[in-house]
Design an enzyme around this catalytic site. Sequence first.
Site, PDB file in Angstrom:
ATOM      1  N   ASP A  83     -23.804 -15.319 -10.458  1.00  0.00           N
ATOM      2  CA  ASP A  83     -23.185 -14.340 -11.351  1.00  0.00           C
ATOM      3  C   ASP A  83     -21.684 -14.274 -11.059  1.00  0.00           C
ATOM      4  OD1 ASP A  83     -25.677 -13.594 -12.478  1.00  0.00           O
ATOM      5  OD2 ASP A  83     -26.069 -12.357 -10.711  1.00  0.00           O
ATOM      6  N   ASP A  85     -18.099 -12.226 -11.819  1.00  0.00           N
ATOM      7  CA  ASP A  85     -17.388 -11.040 -12.286  1.00  0.00           C
ATOM      8  C   ASP A  85     -15.894 -11.284 -12.168  1.00  0.00           C
ATOM      9  OD1 ASP A  85     -19.825  -9.793 -12.656  1.00  0.00           O
ATOM     10  OD2 ASP A  85     -19.798  -8.833 -10.683  1.00  0.00           O
ATOM     11  N   ASP A 164     -17.364  -0.993  -3.243  1.00  0.00           N
ATOM     12  CA  ASP A 164     -18.307  -0.388  -2.308  1.00  0.00           C
ATOM     13  C   ASP A 164     -18.263  -0.992  -0.915  1.00  0.00           C
ATOM     14  OD1 ASP A 164     -19.387  -2.777  -3.183  1.00  0.00           O
ATOM     15  OD2 ASP A 164     -21.151  -1.881  -4.117  1.00  0.00           O
TER      16      ASP A 164
END
Length: 465
Positions: A83, A85, A164
């Site tokens: 993935d 981003d 995070d």
Amino acid sequence: MFKGFTRFLQSPGEHLKALLGPQDAPGGSTGLRIIPRQEHPVSRQHFSDGALKVLYRLHNAGFEAYLVGGCIRDSLLGRMPKDFDVATDATPEQVKELFRNSRIIGRRFRIVHVRFGREVIEVTTFRGKPGDDHGDHIAQQSDDGLLLRDNVWGNIQEDALRRDFTVNALYYSIADFSIHDFADGVRDIEARTLRLIGDPATRYREDPVRMLRAVRFAAKLEFRLDPATEAPIREHASLLLQIPPARLFDEILKLFMGGHGLNTFHLLRHYDLFAMLFPEADEAMAELPWAERLVELALESTDRRIAEERPVTPAFLFAALLWGPVQLRLAALEADDMPPIPALQAAAQQVVSRQLQHISIPKRFSLPMRDIWDLQQRLPLRRGRRVYQTREHPRFRAAYDLLLLREAAGELEPDLGDWWTAFQEADEHEQRRLLGKVGADPAGSGAPRKRRRRRRKPRGPSGDA
């Protein structure tokens, strides 16, 4: 290029130690560290075409463009990223102007999805720190500290420190192919440690889902939680009750359908998070000696199928997770003299209704789940044509798999599952023999036949026969 990456795969820890260097030993100063291209193994050859198109188009339009988060972390760990981003200083509206194949989603966090066939590249604008001059439509927190909206734009450093975990605050620049490390993420990767950026208790209050992300990454990456990151989790577990059930459904899919579901389940139980997601299942595990083992076997099977690239469905997993609660309610209803079939239907409805208060289960999964439960009552009925009707049911295979897990977990004796296994593998003669063994009438046990239509006698001219 690939030779260097292969060497890195064989010993990523040693290569990361070399990246850190003696001046960056643990306990050293923190801050931005830029790792030039020749000193890291991350290559554009490992990125998807869609990700590269987004990066280059933003860069050529004069915007900053970085790959960020998990794809860089996984590359440094020697894993092929899946993935991608992108983080940029372009606003969502500016991104949408550049890509006709995009759309802006979300209100709480506005992001842009750029679609290339089945692949979706998520593009986020650098976020900054909310100020008193920002209205509630841009940034808003609840009295408990929960972030209700966060659409304040900032620079890359502000964006990094609002992420995070340190291992996710790594940015790959398409301008010079360097890696920007803002929070000692490379050091934590080398130490295989998951550490929150900022005060953990505050960050969990801002978004309690971070506790689930901590568990998921720890299970997936086989990292240990930093003591400060770990300490507040049990105390703050109940904050998950503030999260909308629809959002938690998405998180459950990430937790249990990523190939590391069994380890994730054990960590959720360890940190008292599972009870916030599946309270009735947690209660059933305390009462039924086989309930926890059933869930473990279901997750183990799911992980194995994912590793073998075989299809999996959340419906089966939810059926296993909630079977214990269904059985407890079923027993109570039957004790009140309700017949078995309506008792199962009522028990299923009660369990699903309570579960939906915590996690939304779309009907495309909840209806097949209930079919799997209903078939548990039909599988023991092995007489006549009913056997063939059960076998032809669209959910038969999932129900059969659940039956085998129930036997393996100790709820049932391993007899019925063996019979159905043999029946599926047998020819017509052997099937008739198996039906005869359980007391069925062999003459009436064949597969259902089409009924022959009776021919009508021709009527006379006046309509008389």
